[in-house]
Design an enzyme around this catalytic site. Structure first.
Site: not given
Length: 478
Positions: A73, A193, A232, A237
């Site tokens: 990462l 984003r 996750d 999200h």
């Protein structure tokens, strides 16, 4: 000082505030060695003082430490984002960048690792600290370095934020024993984003949309992602996306005001029943070049119907879908879709020429690389006679704006440095999100629920279509 901790790659960033001339200037002359015994921060500082020249002039206004600096990462995302910010002028010239991990590496070795993922050379000083295999010793050493720099302290936590409500609560309690809530930034790079920021801009700055943003006009809401799974992508999200698009107008753009509205949405989501959930798992072979060593109960697909029990959204199904190994057509090129109700008593019904449900107005937000805002409207087909067609009004970003869209990590890292926390989950938001999913997760584990199989490269499990039909909805991405 800001710290970033990755739960999986042990990645941490540390920074100090701009504009403090009293800060010392750290300049390592050589790379540090591994500590072999436990030392206090003061003794460590004294032992390694020869490594640094501490000066009162030219002091760094920002110090960043990346813990887990040799991890994937850090190499592929964190360092490229930091250096993109640096070369774009968003970080000060004298920013100090430290790398920390358990590998035996020199300063030059760290720069080589960073340079391998960049399109430019690393001409900025970066310094490496070997933490060894005793994390307490390594952290004490890093702390000794950081204590030489006065200023604020912020910590960034990478997903996962626990695995259920209990583990998340334990992690939160541990963090709050050392840091204040305002210092903690739980990062989800997908929320960086441009499409996510556009959600609130589109809604709250355009009169044409705000009056329509309720159960009276919106028939259902659909959120798609072509990767990730429950603990996750869904927990972080997707639920954060729903909170942003469904929240009431905040009193300001201050991060805390936005978070206050987001948590109200999450707390208003109706208890999720297993009957409104579809689990799937792709079938793959060794020729498919994917992980075929899945446990037979491990889902790779999740779909659910959520309801928000408040005045604005009562009765509107929020359909969510996340999965791996789906056909490209089912991937989230259009991750957010808002189909509107049919026009009551539509006098043009017989002129549309196909299923009236396919001719409803829709607002569609399309993601990168072909990011766009689309509005589906009905119009007359040119020529003699009167036939209607459904067309899209298209704002294609790459045609309208000749700019390079920054990576989401660049966006979020800059937000942390600026103290903007509206895209980061507060502890009460985190708890509310886990309260939605934990009962389902426990029921799945308790009853050993097997996911429905679907073909790798297919459209997902058939059950997802029955789920939609049950709630009077058709998947918009089909």
């Amino acid at each position: 000082m800001l710290e970033y901790t990755d739960s999986t790659d042990e990645t941490t960033r540390t920074t100090s505030p701009p504009g403090q001339s009293s800060l010392p200037n750290l300049h390592p002359d050589v790379s540090t060695e591994v500590a072999t015994s436990m030392e206090s921060p003061s003794s460590l500082l004294q032992a390694h003082s020869s490594k640094f020249s501490v000066q009162s002039d030219g002091a760094p206004s920002l110090c960043i430490a990346v813990i887990g600096a040799t991890g994937e990462l850090a190499r592929k995302k964190i360092f490229p984002a930091l250096f993109a910010l640096y070369y774009s002028g968003f970080l000060p010239e004298n920013v100090g960048i430290f790398g920390y991990s358990r590998k035996d590496l020199t300063d030059e070795g760290l720069r080589s690792i960073i340079a391998a993922t960049l399109t430019c050379r690393v001409d900025h000083e970066t310094y490496y600290l070997n933490g060894g295999y005793d994390n307490k010793v390594g952290m004490a050493k890093l702390n000794a370095w950081m204590e030489m720099i006065e200023g604020w302290n912020r910590i960034i936590i990478e997903k996962p934020f626990g695995f259920d409500a209990l583990s998340s609560h334990q992690l939160t309690r541990s963090l709050l024993s050392k840091f204040e809530e305002k210092q903690i930034y739980r990062i989800d790079h997908l929320l960086g984003r441009n499409i996510i920021e556009n959600l609130t801009v589109l809604r709250f700055s355009n009169l044409v949309f705000e009056p329509l943003w309720s159960r009276k006009y919106i028939r259902n809401v659909q959120v798609f992602l072509g990767y990730g799974i429950i603990r996750d992508i869904v927990h972080s999200h997707i639920l954060q996306t729903i909170a942003l698009l469904a929240m009431e107008p905040p009193i300001s753009l201050d991060g805390e005001d936005i978070r206050n509205e987001k948590v109200k949405v999450l707390r208003s989501i109706r208890k999720l029943e297993l009957s409104n959930v579809i689990l799937g798992q792709f079938k793959a072979s060794s020729e498919d070049h994917v992980d075929v060593y899945l446990n037979n109960l491990t889902p790779t697909f999740f779909a659910a119907a959520l309801y928000i029990d408040n005045a604005r959204w009562d009765g509107v199904p929020f359909l969510i879908k996340a999965g791996m190994g789906l056909i490209q057509h089912s991937h989230p090129a259009k991750p957010l879709e808002f189909p509107f109700h049919n026009v009551p008593g539509n006098v043009y019904r017989e002129r549309i020429g196909h299923n009236i449900d396919l001719a409803t107005n829709e607002l569609i937000l399309r993601d990168a690389p072909d990011e766009a805002i689309l509005v589906k409207v009905n119009n007359k087909i040119p020529g003699l006679g009167l036939q209607l067609d459904a067309s899209e009004l298209n704002l294609l970003y790459k045609d309208k704006y000749n700019v390079e869209v920054p990576d989401s990590y660049e966006h979020l890292l800059l937000d942390v440095i600026d103290g903007d926390n509206h895209l980061f989950m507060r502890s009460d938001e985190l708890a509310a999100a886990w309260n939605i999913l934990t009962p389902i997760l426990h029921e799945m584990d308790k009853n050993n629920i097997a996911p429905e199989l679907y073909e790798l490269g297919g459209r997902g499990p058939v059950g997802a279509y029955y789920l939609c039909a049950k709630h009077g909805v058709r998947w918009a991405d089909e």
